[in-house]
Design an enzyme around this catalytic site. Structure first.
Site, mmCIF file in Angstrom:
data_model
loop_
_atom_site.group_PDB
_atom_site.id
_atom_site.type_symbol
_atom_site.label_atom_id
_atom_site.label_comp_id
_atom_site.label_asym_id
_atom_site.label_seq_id
_atom_site.Cartn_x
_atom_site.Cartn_y
_atom_site.Cartn_z
ATOM 1 N N ARG A 144 1.051 -1.166 -0.096
ATOM 2 C CA ARG A 144 0.097 0.007 0.139
ATOM 3 C C ARG A 144 0.939 1.236 -0.022
ATOM 4 N NH1 ARG A 144 -2.114 -3.470 3.955
ATOM 5 N NH2 ARG A 144 -3.981 -4.310 3.332
ATOM 6 N N LYS A 167 -2.142 -2.551 7.492
ATOM 7 C CA LYS A 167 -3.523 -2.442 8.314
ATOM 8 C C LYS A 167 -3.578 -2.968 9.417
ATOM 9 C CE LYS A 167 -6.292 -0.558 4.913
ATOM 10 N NZ LYS A 167 -7.595 -0.648 3.907
ATOM 11 N N HIS A 235 -2.528 2.984 -6.151
ATOM 12 C CA HIS A 235 -2.994 1.918 -5.736
ATOM 13 C C HIS A 235 -3.245 0.703 -6.472
ATOM 14 C CE1 HIS A 235 -4.674 -0.190 -2.129
ATOM 15 N NE2 HIS A 235 -5.658 -0.505 -2.742
ATOM 16 N N ARG A 238 -0.891 -1.912 -6.744
ATOM 17 C CA ARG A 238 -0.905 -2.952 -5.775
ATOM 18 C C ARG A 238 -1.957 -4.051 -6.259
ATOM 19 N NH1 ARG A 238 -1.308 -4.684 -0.222
ATOM 20 N NH2 ARG A 238 -3.394 -4.926 0.286
ATOM 21 N N HIS A 261 -3.954 -9.139 3.589
ATOM 22 C CA HIS A 261 -5.508 -9.370 3.696
ATOM 23 C C HIS A 261 -5.660 -10.197 5.060
ATOM 24 C CE1 HIS A 261 -6.491 -8.271 -0.800
ATOM 25 N NE2 HIS A 261 -6.279 -7.159 -0.116
ATOM 26 N N TYR A 270 -9.788 -10.850 -6.882
ATOM 27 C CA TYR A 270 -8.910 -10.683 -7.907
ATOM 28 C C TYR A 270 -9.091 -12.178 -8.816
ATOM 29 C CZ TYR A 270 -6.498 -7.319 -5.505
ATOM 30 O OH TYR A 270 -6.043 -6.038 -4.900
#
Length: 289
Positions: A144, A167, A235, A238, A261, A270
């Site tokens: 990110r 995150k 982004h 990514r 994730h 994806y």
């Protein structure tokens, strides 16, 4: 309340705080009183429906409204446990349905062209090398933009792997390609500012930490030169990292770990991108399509 937001990013916590303040303001106006613990415990299904209708009337999109409801439910999970009351009316409220947006990756050739173009964007060679290094990390490591810009001088020189805090303070290790190592080394060699263990790895032209906005502007200039769509953002690189890995035979679990994730369902978007592209080629190429 701290436990109910544990693991969430600072941006998410700030958004939840703003959402809760709006919710409290609506309920206070609806009840015609200052909200204390007692009125908050009396909120009914009808009150929740009225709030949802009010938010839709303000033009709040279903995705944003779902996030607002999530903030309210997180608060009531903590509040009901602390005060021992039944919060079913709030916790059972259904989030509005919305269509999951598919990621919009950049094609492989376009990604290469972007990295080549960004290298000639600035009159200052070290700035061009800096931007190239940042975007190479986004595309080559799936970082990110916030993760790339949070790197410190102690992370240089890059080894064959990089430890990232993503995150919600989720830690992961990503492999670093030789091309990313070389791009960063070129930037560090020409950077006019002193890198220390605690300094930012990427500097702005005035010596402060590089901002996401600066990277976004450089990317926008490069995509305009190449005639790429507005979806070609930092982004998107990514997204491209994940999509191109999947196309090359990468498995979802590995890609999930590389992206950081928390849920495999996030990574599974994806596969939808890959299928959508396959159908595009089919409809464009098959004689009976």
């Amino acid at each position: 309340m701290k436990q109910s937001v544990q693991g969430l990013s600072e941006n998410t916590i700030s958004a939840y705080q703003a959402d809760l303040l709006c919710f409290f303001a609506f309920m206070g106006e609806r009840f015609g009183t200052d909200l204390g613990a007692a009125p908050l415990k009396r909120i009914s299904i009808q009150d929740m429906r009225a709030w949802l209708a009010h938010e839709r009337g303000r033009g709040i999109a279903p995705r944003s409204l779902a996030r607002e409801l999530s903030a309210v439910k997180s608060f009531y999970n903590w509040f009901a446990e602390r005060d021992g009351f039944d919060a079913t009316a709030i916790l059972a409220t259904r989030a509005p349905k919305f269509q999951q947006k598919l990621p919009r990756p950049v094609e492989k050739d376009a990604a290469r062209a972007l990295l080549e173009t960004i290298a000639y964007q600035s009159e200052k060679p070290w700035v061009a090398q800096r931007d190239t290094a940042v975007l190479t990390l986004l595309y080559g490591c799936g970082l990110r933009i916030s993760e790339a810009l949070s790197l410190k001088g102690s992370d240089s020189p890059l080894s064959t792997s990089l430890r990232i805090i993503g995150k919600g303070d989720k830690e992961r290790v990503v492999p670093v390609l030789p091309v990313a190592q070389a791009a960063l080394a070129a930037y560090v060699a020409d950077c006019p500012y002193d890198l220390t263990a605690k300094s930012p790895l990427f500097f702005g032209v005035r010596g402060g930490a590089l901002t996401p906005r600066t990277v976004q502007k450089a990317m926008a200039a490069a995509r305009m030169q190449l005639g790429l769509p507005a979806s070609a953002t930092p982004h998107a690189l990514r997204h491209s990292f994940a999509t191109h890995l999947l196309s090359a035979g990468g498995d979802l679990r590995t890609i999930q770990e590389l992206l950081g994730h928390a849920s495999l369902s996030t990574t599974q978007t994806y596969t939808a991108v890959d299928t959508a592209r396959l159908m595009e080629v089919y409809e464009r190429s098959h004689p009976r399509a």
